[in-house]
Design a protein around this motif. Structure first.
Motif, PDB file in Angstrom:
ATOM      1  N   THR A 164     -38.578 -16.505   3.295  1.00 48.88           N
ATOM      2  CA  THR A 164     -39.192 -16.329   4.615  1.00 48.88           C
ATOM      3  C   THR A 164     -40.531 -17.048   4.709  1.00 48.88           C
ATOM      4  N   LEU A 198     -48.400  -9.401   8.830  1.00 51.15           N
ATOM      5  CA  LEU A 198     -48.637 -10.744   8.318  1.00 51.15           C
ATOM      6  C   LEU A 198     -50.114 -11.083   8.404  1.00 51.15           C
ATOM      7  N   TRP A 253     -41.488 -19.791   7.473  1.00 51.78           N
ATOM      8  CA  TRP A 253     -42.715 -19.683   8.269  1.00 51.78           C
ATOM      9  C   TRP A 253     -43.467 -21.007   8.291  1.00 51.78           C
ATOM     10  N   ARG A 254     -43.655 -21.594   7.118  1.00 50.73           N
ATOM     11  CA  ARG A 254     -44.427 -22.837   7.051  1.00 50.73           C
ATOM     12  C   ARG A 254     -43.716 -23.986   7.771  1.00 50.73           C
ATOM     13  N   TYR A 259     -38.701 -11.110  11.483  1.00 51.66           N
ATOM     14  CA  TYR A 259     -37.856 -12.173  10.970  1.00 51.66           C
ATOM     15  C   TYR A 259     -36.425 -11.902  11.430  1.00 51.66           C
ATOM     16  N   ARG A 275     -35.679 -17.547  11.757  1.00 54.06           N
ATOM     17  CA  ARG A 275     -36.991 -17.880  12.279  1.00 54.06           C
ATOM     18  C   ARG A 275     -37.778 -16.610  12.557  1.00 54.06           C
ATOM     19  N   TRP A 276     -39.081 -16.789  12.748  1.00 53.76           N
ATOM     20  CA  TRP A 276     -39.987 -15.680  12.988  1.00 53.76           C
ATOM     21  C   TRP A 276     -40.299 -15.566  14.480  1.00 53.76           C
ATOM     22  N   TRP A 294     -52.529 -14.883   8.023  1.00 51.95           N
ATOM     23  CA  TRP A 294     -52.512 -16.323   7.836  1.00 51.95           C
ATOM     24  C   TRP A 294     -53.812 -16.902   8.376  1.00 51.95           C
ATOM     25  N   TRP A 319     -50.445 -18.221   4.331  1.00 53.66           N
ATOM     26  CA  TRP A 319     -49.571 -17.176   4.880  1.00 53.66           C
ATOM     27  C   TRP A 319     -49.305 -16.108   3.831  1.00 53.66           C
ATOM     28  N   LEU A 327     -43.369 -13.646  16.720  1.00 51.80           N
ATOM     29  CA  LEU A 327     -44.673 -13.019  16.545  1.00 51.80           C
ATOM     30  C   LEU A 327     -45.057 -12.178  17.735  1.00 51.80           C
ATOM     31  N   GLN A 344     -41.819 -23.502  10.450  1.00 51.20           N
ATOM     32  CA  GLN A 344     -41.905 -23.180  11.873  1.00 51.20           C
ATOM     33  C   GLN A 344     -43.324 -23.325  12.404  1.00 51.20           C
ATOM     34  N   GLY A 390     -44.928  -9.522  12.681  1.00 47.10           N
ATOM     35  CA  GLY A 390     -43.867 -10.486  12.929  1.00 47.10           C
ATOM     36  C   GLY A 390     -42.507  -9.897  12.638  1.00 47.10           C
TER      37      GLY A 390
END
Length: 349
Positions: free
Chosen positions: A116, A309, A120-121, A324, A330-331, A311, A130, A333, A123, A322
């Motif tokens: 995940t 989360l 995230w990175r 998932y 995909r996430w 970041w 993160w 938020l 997306q 968030g």
């Protein structure tokens, strides 16, 4: 997503009319393999008269290859107005908002934080550092799906049935859900869910944007055809009035009679005004109008995983919740907030 148009089958259409008119209270009898005798009053009779007065008719369902002139009052053919009116009569008013819960992996483990984190990175490439601030917990992701009947009014009239889906609460289009809906399984909603409250105005904007994106390819071809046709018409109008105005100007130059020159000038001014009016009329005639009719609305809940989360974005620490979504990988938020850096152990991928 544009749904495929079914081939016209008189037998299938006859079955539809038989069942639909019966549901509306009409008495139907098949007098032949391609004919249906109908005795209707009230909602069923409004297909033929607005008052709903008693109406008796024998409907004929001719084969598609029959090209003889049609009588819309008693013949059912592709694009028949009675078919559209019948479909609208069957639609509940007001439109019902339906809900369904999709089946997930029962008892499945939470997703791998390392996987995940990579998603995230990919997306959100502008974020850094993160981290998971809490463990994954089971949750639900909600989507809004609509079945839309679209009418595009141009030189030719175009009809299509489309299925669009958007994620809630942000309204991002979810083409994968619209395409794969037929293959998804529903689950029994034993536990109560906190369904999102209906927000008609906001949902209307979401569906409008999703429908515009879905129609873009079809409208591009229609616009190109309309533009070519409009250009030909404008050239024809311009050519006519340019020659006419040139002839009037030449007449005015050849005469010395002041009265004749004045009348010619008035005619020239009238011609220029008419020229502009004709151009504006052609532009109005070549406008493209898109009318959409909502046939069904469905709120879908599907399994997801929720976690806190942390970041960094532009060197500013952020925190939020968030979700998932395994189906989309995909996430999603919630509204993030800037927070001061916090010392202490965190869960890292």
């Amino acid at each position: 997503m544009k749904l495929e148009r079914l081939n016209h089958s008189p037998a299938a259409v006859l079955d539809f009319y038989d069942e639909a008119l019966t549901a509306l209270g009409a008495v139907c009898e098949r007098t032949w393999h391609d004919r249906l005798h109908v005795l209707a009053e009230g909602p069923g009779a409004r297909l033929w008269n607005d008052t709903g007065a008693l109406h008796e008719v024998e409907l004929w369902f001719p084969p598609a290859e029959d090209t003889a002139p049609r009588e819309a009052g008693c013949e059912i053919f592709p694009g028949c107005p009675a078919t559209f009116r019948l479909a609208e009569a069957l639609r509940p008013a007001p439109l019902e908002l339906e809900r369904v819960v999709l089946r997930g992996e029962d008892g499945g483990p939470p997703p791998d934080p390392e996987v995940t984190g990579k998603l995230w990175r990919a997306q959100f490439p502008d974020t850094h550092r993160w981290q998971l601030d809490s463990a994954f917990t089971a949750a639900h992701h909600f989507s809004l799906l609509a079945l839309l009947r679209c009418e595009v009014q141009a030189i030719d009239q175009h009809w299509s049935l489309r299925r669009v889906a958007v994620s809630l609460p942000d309204g991002s289009p979810d083409l994968a859900l619209a395409q794969s809906l037929d293959f998804l399984e529903s689950a029994d909603a034993t536990a109560p869910l906190a369904w999102p409250p209906p927000d008609p105005e906001r949902w209307r904007r979401f569906l409008h944007a999703a429908l515009e994106a879905d129609l873009e390819a079809d409208l591009a071809a229609i616009r190109a055809r309309q533009a070519n046709h409009l250009r030909r018409e404008l050239d024809r109008v311009d050519d006519y009035f340019e020659h006419y105005e040139a002839e009037l100007a030449a007449r005015a130059g050849r005469t010395r009679n002041e009265s004749t020159r004045m009348k010619t000038g008035e005619r020239l001014a009238a011609a220029k005004a008419e020229h502009g009016r004709r151009r504006a009329d052609q532009v109005a005639r070549h406008e493209i109008r898109v009318l959409s009719h909502v046939e069904a609305l469905l709120v879908i809940a599907e399994p997801a995983w929720q976690a806190g989360l942390r970041w960094e974005l532009r060197h500013q620490p952020r925190a939020g919740t968030g979700r998932y979504i395994p189906r989309l990988r995909r996430w999603m938020l919630d509204a993030p907030a800037a927070v001061p850096a916090r010392a202490g152990p965190v869960m890292t991928p």
